[in-house]
Write a protein that holds these residues in place. Structure first.
Motif, PDB file in Angstrom:
ATOM      1  N   CYS A 199       0.775  -1.211   0.054  1.00 57.30           N
ATOM      2  CA  CYS A 199       0.042   0.053   0.076  1.00 57.30           C
ATOM      3  C   CYS A 199       0.807   1.200  -0.078  1.00 57.30           C
ATOM      4  O   CYS A 199       1.945   1.171   0.490  1.00 57.30           O
ATOM      5  N   LEU A 200       0.284   2.393  -0.471  1.00 62.62           N
ATOM      6  CA  LEU A 200       0.826   3.725  -0.404  1.00 62.62           C
ATOM      7  C   LEU A 200       0.112   4.344   0.804  1.00 62.62           C
ATOM      8  O   LEU A 200      -1.115   4.512   0.594  1.00 62.62           O
ATOM      9  N   ILE A 201       0.816   5.062   1.727  1.00 59.09           N
ATOM     10  CA  ILE A 201      -0.012   5.691   2.831  1.00 59.09           C
ATOM     11  C   ILE A 201       0.747   6.925   2.896  1.00 59.09           C
ATOM     12  O   ILE A 201       1.884   6.993   3.057  1.00 59.09           O
ATOM     13  N   THR A 202      -0.001   8.248   2.839  1.00 61.26           N
ATOM     14  CA  THR A 202       0.500   9.504   2.876  1.00 61.26           C
ATOM     15  C   THR A 202       0.041  10.327   4.066  1.00 61.26           C
ATOM     16  O   THR A 202      -0.842  10.140   4.317  1.00 61.26           O
ATOM     17  N   GLY A 203       0.890  11.137   4.456  1.00 62.49           N
ATOM     18  CA  GLY A 203       0.442  12.225   5.374  1.00 62.49           C
ATOM     19  C   GLY A 203       1.722  12.764   5.952  1.00 62.49           C
ATOM     20  O   GLY A 203       3.011  12.867   5.620  1.00 62.49           O
ATOM     21  N   SER A 204       1.373  13.624   7.223  1.00 64.34           N
ATOM     22  CA  SER A 204       2.426  14.313   7.981  1.00 64.34           C
ATOM     23  C   SER A 204       2.356  14.032   9.330  1.00 64.34           C
ATOM     24  O   SER A 204       3.085  13.358   9.850  1.00 64.34           O
ATOM     25  N   TYR A 205       1.382  14.716  10.192  1.00 64.12           N
ATOM     26  CA  TYR A 205       1.471  14.586  11.425  1.00 64.12           C
ATOM     27  C   TYR A 205       0.556  13.411  11.768  1.00 64.12           C
ATOM     28  O   TYR A 205      -0.485  13.037  11.700  1.00 64.12           O
ATOM     29  N   ASP A 206       1.392  12.415  12.690  1.00 61.93           N
ATOM     30  CA  ASP A 206       0.698  11.107  13.251  1.00 61.93           C
ATOM     31  C   ASP A 206      -0.314  10.446  12.302  1.00 61.93           C
ATOM     32  O   ASP A 206      -1.331  10.087  12.534  1.00 61.93           O
ATOM     33  N   PHE A 207       0.273  10.312  10.945  1.00 63.14           N
ATOM     34  CA  PHE A 207      -0.611   9.924   9.788  1.00 63.14           C
ATOM     35  C   PHE A 207      -0.923   8.293   9.890  1.00 63.14           C
ATOM     36  O   PHE A 207      -1.704   7.914   9.267  1.00 63.14           O
ATOM     37  N   ILE A 208      -0.440   7.669  10.969  1.00 61.32           N
ATOM     38  CA  ILE A 208      -0.838   6.168  11.236  1.00 61.32           C
ATOM     39  C   ILE A 208      -0.945   6.184  12.613  1.00 61.32           C
ATOM     40  O   ILE A 208       0.088   6.156  13.434  1.00 61.32           O
ATOM     41  N   PHE A 209      -2.301   5.962  13.450  1.00 59.50           N
ATOM     42  CA  PHE A 209      -2.096   5.981  14.780  1.00 59.50           C
ATOM     43  C   PHE A 209      -3.369   5.310  15.026  1.00 59.50           C
ATOM     44  O   PHE A 209      -4.290   4.583  14.332  1.00 59.50           O
ATOM     45  N   GLY A 210      -3.379   4.908  16.235  1.00 62.78           N
ATOM     46  CA  GLY A 210      -4.484   4.069  17.080  1.00 62.78           C
ATOM     47  C   GLY A 210      -4.019   3.126  17.647  1.00 62.78           C
ATOM     48  O   GLY A 210      -2.567   2.718  18.195  1.00 62.78           O
ATOM     49  N   GLN A 217       3.528  -4.551   5.249  1.00 63.74           N
ATOM     50  CA  GLN A 217       4.348  -5.436   4.643  1.00 63.74           C
ATOM     51  C   GLN A 217       4.584  -4.789   3.181  1.00 63.74           C
ATOM     52  O   GLN A 217       3.593  -4.608   2.653  1.00 63.74           O
ATOM     53  N   ALA A 218       5.811  -4.339   2.909  1.00 68.87           N
ATOM     54  CA  ALA A 218       6.262  -3.903   1.503  1.00 68.87           C
ATOM     55  C   ALA A 218       5.405  -2.595   1.039  1.00 68.87           C
ATOM     56  O   ALA A 218       5.063  -2.724  -0.135  1.00 68.87           O
ATOM     57  N   CYS A 219       5.161  -2.214   2.192  1.00 70.11           N
ATOM     58  CA  CYS A 219       4.355  -0.418   1.720  1.00 70.11           C
ATOM     59  C   CYS A 219       5.332   0.636   1.655  1.00 70.11           C
ATOM     60  O   CYS A 219       6.422   0.522   2.228  1.00 70.11           O
ATOM     61  N   GLU A 220       4.796   1.667   0.933  1.00 67.21           N
ATOM     62  CA  GLU A 220       5.507   2.766   0.945  1.00 67.21           C
ATOM     63  C   GLU A 220       4.756   3.791   1.822  1.00 67.21           C
ATOM     64  O   GLU A 220       3.442   3.857   1.728  1.00 67.21           O
ATOM     65  N   ILE A 221       5.489   4.390   2.803  1.00 70.75           N
ATOM     66  CA  ILE A 221       4.807   5.267   3.808  1.00 70.75           C
ATOM     67  C   ILE A 221       5.676   6.644   3.503  1.00 70.75           C
ATOM     68  O   ILE A 221       6.752   6.812   3.721  1.00 70.75           O
ATOM     69  N   ARG A 222       4.831   7.716   2.728  1.00 70.16           N
ATOM     70  CA  ARG A 222       5.246   8.800   2.156  1.00 70.16           C
ATOM     71  C   ARG A 222       5.173  10.032   3.062  1.00 70.16           C
ATOM     72  O   ARG A 222       3.770  10.200   3.055  1.00 70.16           O
ATOM     73  N   SER A 223       5.882  10.612   3.608  1.00 68.67           N
ATOM     74  CA  SER A 223       5.730  11.977   4.361  1.00 68.67           C
ATOM     75  C   SER A 223       5.605  13.095   3.525  1.00 68.67           C
ATOM     76  O   SER A 223       6.054  13.372   2.446  1.00 68.67           O
ATOM     77  N   ARG A 224       4.753  13.997   4.033  1.00 75.44           N
ATOM     78  CA  ARG A 224       4.420  15.199   3.212  1.00 75.44           C
ATOM     79  C   ARG A 224       4.789  16.354   3.796  1.00 75.44           C
ATOM     80  O   ARG A 224       5.033  16.346   5.312  1.00 75.44           O
TER      81      ARG A 224
END
Length: 368
Positions: A199-210, A217-224
């Protein structure tokens, strides 16, 4: 009177029994999102919205109810409250489930949205799946914070805007080959277990939370970028319960950056401690001790040299800026590579055996 001889008739009848079963199988989809003129070509009932298609799913399904998300922007806020709903996109980039809501904006009921009402997609049932599509919150955080009087994280202004929330009732969610797009608080796996692959997951502040268990697995985590703030962001903000051994585990992922994201400006994460009500007041609940690990991940130079940082919560004494340090949480890394992985002075470095114990099977506790 038949014009086909008995022997010829017997041959044809036998041939009919040899027709491949695929030609007699049920349609590939159980529902199709369709705006086109005339009958859709997919051989399944057509619905004008995702909510309508979900409403057609069995209330207690025991097998996948497959919904084809055709090309287009399907603009609505949707609740998945039935088990085994599977969303399959016609095109990863062009099949888009979208909605615009942000914590500080006014909702149709005249109240502010608040973070927990903003998700484009709420999942509140087990065995959800999504693949080959995009789920986004269309709120433009970058444009908002770049304008005079806009919403800003640093002043509590409310730019939180969730794309996907795995809420109470969700478990065994599988998201594959999908784009999950937002700016702040993009992805909220707060309950149950979930798997994210490629998966591609994009964001800036706390963009994966909970507080849920999630394996990436094998994801792209893209900071903005955040051009008006000195810190461009934090990737994770887990609120893992202390009796839960795993929170967010990233295996063989790539931590990348969008244009404009400054070197050394993004932390891997910080520990979120939500408040609970107690007999002596409401304050940060010590049951929440975040857990996150990055295993074999490649990191670009936007990752801060410290790796991890602290986060404030409301203390028992009422101090809203009580700090929870990363050393008091469960943050770790193993065999990080890339220009941003040289130091990582905070967070625990794992041994090979410790990293192996954070396997997909152990984190998710699934049979497959």
């Amino acid at each position: 009177m038949s014009l086909i001889s008995p022997s010829r008739r017997n041959v044809l009848a036998g041939a009919a029994l040899l027709v491949p079963t695929a030609t007699l199988a049920a349609p590939r989809y159980d529902a199709v999102l369709w705006r086109g003129a005339g009958e859709n070509p997919y051989g399944a009932p057509a619905y004008p919205s995702l909510s309508a298609a979900v409403a057609a799913a069995p209330a207690s399904g025991a097998k996948p109810f497959r919904i084809l998300v055709t090309r287009g922007v399907w603009d609505e806020q949707v609740v998945i409250d039935k088990p085994f709903v599977h969303l399959i996109g016609e095109d990863r980039k062009a099949s888009v489930i979208s909605h615009l809501a942000a914590s500080g904006l006014t909702a149709p009921d005249g109240k502010r949205w608040g973070t927990f009402r903003t998700p484009t997609l709420f999942v509140r049932a087990s065995d959800f799946a999504a693949s080959n599509l995009t789920i986004q919150n269309a709120f433009d955080g970058l444009a908002e914070m770049s304008k005079s009087g806009g919403l800003h994280s640093h002043d509590g202004g409310g730019p939180q805007a969730v794309a996907l929330m795995l809420d109470k009732g969700s478990d065994r969610a599988r998201i594959r080959d999908a784009d999950i797009l937002g700016y702040q608080d993009t992805l909220f796996p707060d309950a149950g277990s979930s798997l994210f692959e490629r998966c591609l997951i994009t964001g800036s502040y706390d963009f994966i939370f909970g507080g849920g268990r999630a394996y990436f697995q094998a994801c792209e985590i893209r900071s903005r970028p955040r051009p008006v703030d000195p810190i461009d962001g934090y990737i994770v903000a887990p609120s893992t319960p202390i009796d839960q051994p795993f929170g967010f585990v990233f295996q063989d992922c790539r931590l990348t950056k969008a244009a404009g994201t400054k070197a050394g400006s993004v932390y891997l994460g910080r520990p979120w401690r939500p408040s609970s009500a107690f007999a002596d007041g409401r304050y940060g609940d010590p049951r929440f001790v975040g857990m996150a690990a990055f295993l074999g991940c490649w990191m670009d130079d936007h990752i801060a040299p410290a790796g991890w940082t602290e986060m404030w919560y409301t203390g028992k004494d009422g101090n809203p800026r009580t700090m929870l340090q990363p050393e008091d949480a469960r943050f770790s890394q193993y065999r990080a590579t890339g220009p941003g992985a040289a130091k990582l002075s905070r967070g625990r470095w794992l041994s090979e055996a410790q990293a192996r114990a954070m396997s997909r099977r152990n984190v998710l506790a699934w049979r497959s």
